[in-house]
Design an enzyme around this catalytic site. Structure first.
Site, short mmCIF file in Angstrom:
data_model
loop_
_atom_site.label_atom_id
_atom_site.label_comp_id
_atom_site.label_asym_id
_atom_site.label_seq_id
_atom_site.Cartn_x
_atom_site.Cartn_y
_atom_site.Cartn_z
N ASP A 47 20.73 18.05 26.43
CA ASP A 47 21.58 17.46 25.39
C ASP A 47 22.16 16.13 25.86
O ASP A 47 23.07 16.10 26.69
CB ASP A 47 22.71 18.47 25.07
CG ASP A 47 23.62 17.99 23.95
OD1 ASP A 47 23.54 16.81 23.56
OD2 ASP A 47 24.44 18.80 23.48
N LYS A 71 36.97 11.06 22.60
CA LYS A 71 36.65 12.40 23.13
C LYS A 71 36.63 12.38 24.66
O LYS A 71 36.91 13.38 25.30
CB LYS A 71 35.28 12.84 22.58
CG LYS A 71 34.83 14.21 23.07
CD LYS A 71 33.59 14.67 22.33
CE LYS A 71 32.99 15.91 22.93
NZ LYS A 71 31.78 16.33 22.21
N ASP A 106 30.61 19.99 14.85
CA ASP A 106 30.19 19.33 16.08
C ASP A 106 31.09 18.10 16.21
O ASP A 106 30.93 17.12 15.48
CB ASP A 106 28.71 18.92 15.96
CG ASP A 106 28.25 18.00 17.10
OD1 ASP A 106 29.04 17.77 18.03
OD2 ASP A 106 27.10 17.53 17.03
N GLU A 152 28.08 23.18 23.41
CA GLU A 152 27.09 22.49 22.57
C GLU A 152 25.65 22.97 22.81
O GLU A 152 24.93 23.21 21.85
CB GLU A 152 27.21 20.98 22.79
CG GLU A 152 28.50 20.43 22.17
CD GLU A 152 28.91 19.07 22.70
OE1 GLU A 152 28.15 18.48 23.47
OE2 GLU A 152 30.00 18.62 22.32
#
Ligand code: AMP
Length: 569
Positions: free
Chosen positions: A168, A68, A6, A145
């Site tokens: 999420d 990211k 992850d 994800e």
């Protein structure tokens, strides 16, 4: 062994599938979470994780985080005199996780499944794969994800026909996915989200609250002008946010211009500050439900993922929106990595997992630019012709045919876009190609454009001129977000030259970095204690007596914990 990773905005994790279940692999410090922070130490060696995060405050010009967010772009970050692209910084995190897994397993690791936000664009997905490659990992598959979260909950083994929603909220991204299990096939029916909304924005709300309430009066209005104070404030905000998860109120304190500025905030006030953020959480939920043609009541389960779903105000909102409590018995920080390990297990065809077919969707519409007729013989360019519609199940291949619009037109220009707007100028440009066509009267030459989108989210366009049968493939060259194979080779060589801080010395480096930070953040006696204890520990390190060093480390840690409370990892 294929590992599951992850690769998060704030934290990353690695997990493996063993003995019929997923296990999180601890890092060199014994922690499950590795902060996605990269820096160079004073000798120019790479530091990753908590040690680097401590140095965000003391060495802001040698340390970086939240990269990211820039994956798929060519934005470079300077660390000292060197510059790094986002995929290189991600590669350094991946490399560190790979080493942790190797140490844990006692064998080399070369393959990985990596998770990405469902909303990641083609360029962002490619950049993630390249980051894996730069870290020496063959990326077996990219998994969305939320899909991973559903796998971790074993939803693929549950009721034969069911529907779930995965909520999420990570550090920097928000993803909603609606998954459907039907006859053993798990399908993502719809996904929506916000690439720029996450737990960090809740911290940011606290920072803004602090600046408004006390900072401005003390010359703290400009965050850029005072990066070290701002980083200290960030840490305070993070701690405050966590404290408010269980408590009623908290005080944030920061040292500025020789003065301690402090601000007390209650849970109710924090919620008020976050109202605009909570509002932004609703829209993607509504969009995903609309796209999947479902109502909240049709869902069998709501799954929470991402550390920020620990916040009571987020849980309350979810419960209110869906009229029930979400599933949360797996740690929301770890659920995506656990799911990546399940996927890795599936990939390596481990016998302990039931065979399950996974499908994903392409989260956005892909299409080309066309001209529309606005009168006899009059055309206007700039319109968008969707070829693959958003939320189509992938892999998918779809075709549309376009015709020439002027007599004796010699070439056809195909521009590919991603997005939902009617006009291409409002969508994201992906690439273009000009193909020759036989000269004929307008409208008599047709070209079929076939888009093929694979399970890794990679797009290929193939144009066939119907008259001649000639085929052309689109190679996206002018994509600043994606490295070419030659550039990858160059980056590999450059990364190989970088020294990495030795793994076994990381606990010492982390502690010294923390002590350094605390020295900056404290005053008076506390500062003196930190300074003395640090000097003693450094003297111990020089004697190279392992046992004495371990003891000294414990003592220094105890002192630092006494001053600021334990860290949050
Ligand atoms: P992730 O990307 O899933 O690791 O999520 C990280 C985000 O979750 C960060 O913004 C954290 O501040 C937030 N987070 C983690 N634990 C808590 C907590 N106990 N209370 C509030 N926020 C948290």
């Amino acid at each position: 062994m294929i590992i599951g990773i992850d690769l998060g905005t704030t934290n990353s994790l690695v997990a493996i599938w063993r003995d019929g279940r997923a296990h999180i692999v601890p890092n060199a410090l014994g922690h499950n979470l590795t902060p996605s922070v990269v820096g160079l130490d004073d000798d120019g060696a790479v530091l990753v994780g908590l040690a680097a995060r401590e140095r965000l405050i003391t060495h802001p010009h040698l340390t970086t985080s939240v990269f990211k967010r820039y994956m798929g772009s060519d934005r470079e970050t300077a660390l000292g005199r060197q510059r790094f692209r986002p995929e290189e910084l991600s590669a350094l995190v991946l490399k560190s996780l790979k080493e942790d897994a190797e140490r844990f397993l006692g064998e080399p690791v070369e393959e990985a499944v990596i998770t990405v936000p469902a909303y990641f664009s083609d360029a962002q997905r490619k950049a993630t794969k390249i980051a894996g490659q730069l870290a020496g990992l063959k990326v077996e598959r990219l998994v969305n994800e939320p899909t991973a979260a559903a796998l971790a909950y074993g939803l693929h083994q549950g009721e034969p026909e069911s529907r779930f929603l995965v909520f999420d909220l990570g550090g920097g991204t928000f993803d909603i996915s609606i998954l459907e299990l039907f006859e053993g096939v798990m399908e993502v029916r719809a996904s929506a989200g916000d690439n720029f909304l996450g737990g960090e924005d809740f911290s940011e709300a606290l920072i803004d609250g602090f600046v408004d309430a006390v900072g401005k009066r003390h010359g703290l209005a400009d965050k850029q002008a005072t990066p070290a104070v701002y980083q200290a404030l960030r840490k305070q905000a993070e701690q405050a946010k966590r404290a408010l998860t269980g408590g009623e109120s908290v005080t944030m304190e920061v040292l500025h211009g020789g003065e301690t500025l402090s601000w007390a905030i209650s849970d109710a006030e924090f919620q008020k500050l976050c109202e605009p953020l909570l509002k932004r959480l609703r829209e993607p939920i509504e969009k995903a439900l609309r796209d999947a043609r479902l109502k909240a009541i049709d869902l069998d389960q709501i799954v929470l993922a991402g550390g920020a779903t620990r916040m009571p105000m987020v849980r309350k909102l979810v419960a209110k929106l869906f009229g029930r409590l979400p599933a949360m018995n797996i740690n929301p920080d770890e659920v995506v990595a656990m799911g990546a390990a399940v996927m890795a297990g599936l990939k390596s065809r481990d016998v302990t997992l039931d065979e399950v077919v996974m499908t994903d969707v392409c989260p956005y519409t892909l299409g080309v630019e066309v001209s529309e007729q606005i009168g006899p013989g009059r055309f206007q360019p700039g319109f968008y012709l969707p070829i693959i519609e958003r939320n189509s199940v992938v892999p998918i291949s779809r075709e549309q045919t376009v015709n020439t619009i002027v007599d004796n037109q010699a070439a056809l220009h195909v521009s590919v876009f991603q997005g939902e707007s009617r006009l291409v100028k409002d969508n994201i440009f992906l690439g273009e190609i000009t193909i020759p066509v036989p000269a004929k009267p307008a409208g008599q030459v047709s070209v079929s454009i076939r888009f093929t989108y694979d399970v890794n989210g990679l797009l290929e366009a193939e144009m066939t001129v119907s008259e001649t049968g000639e085929k052309h493939r689109l190679i996206i060259e002018e994509n600043p977000g994606v490295l070419t194979p030659e550039q990858i080779e160059e980056k590999l060589a450059a990364l190989a030259k970088l020294k990495t801080h030795p793994r076994e010395l990381l606990p010492n480096a982390q502690l010294l970095a923390r002590a350094d930070r605390l020295f900056q953040q404290t005053l008076g006696d506390e500062r003196q204690w930190v300074s003395q204890a640090t000097a003693q520990f450094q003297a111990l390190l020089e004697q190279q007596d392992e046992e004495a060093i371990a003891k000294g480390r414990e003592e220094l840690k105890k002192l630092l914990d006494e001053i600021e409370g334990e860290g949050w990892l």
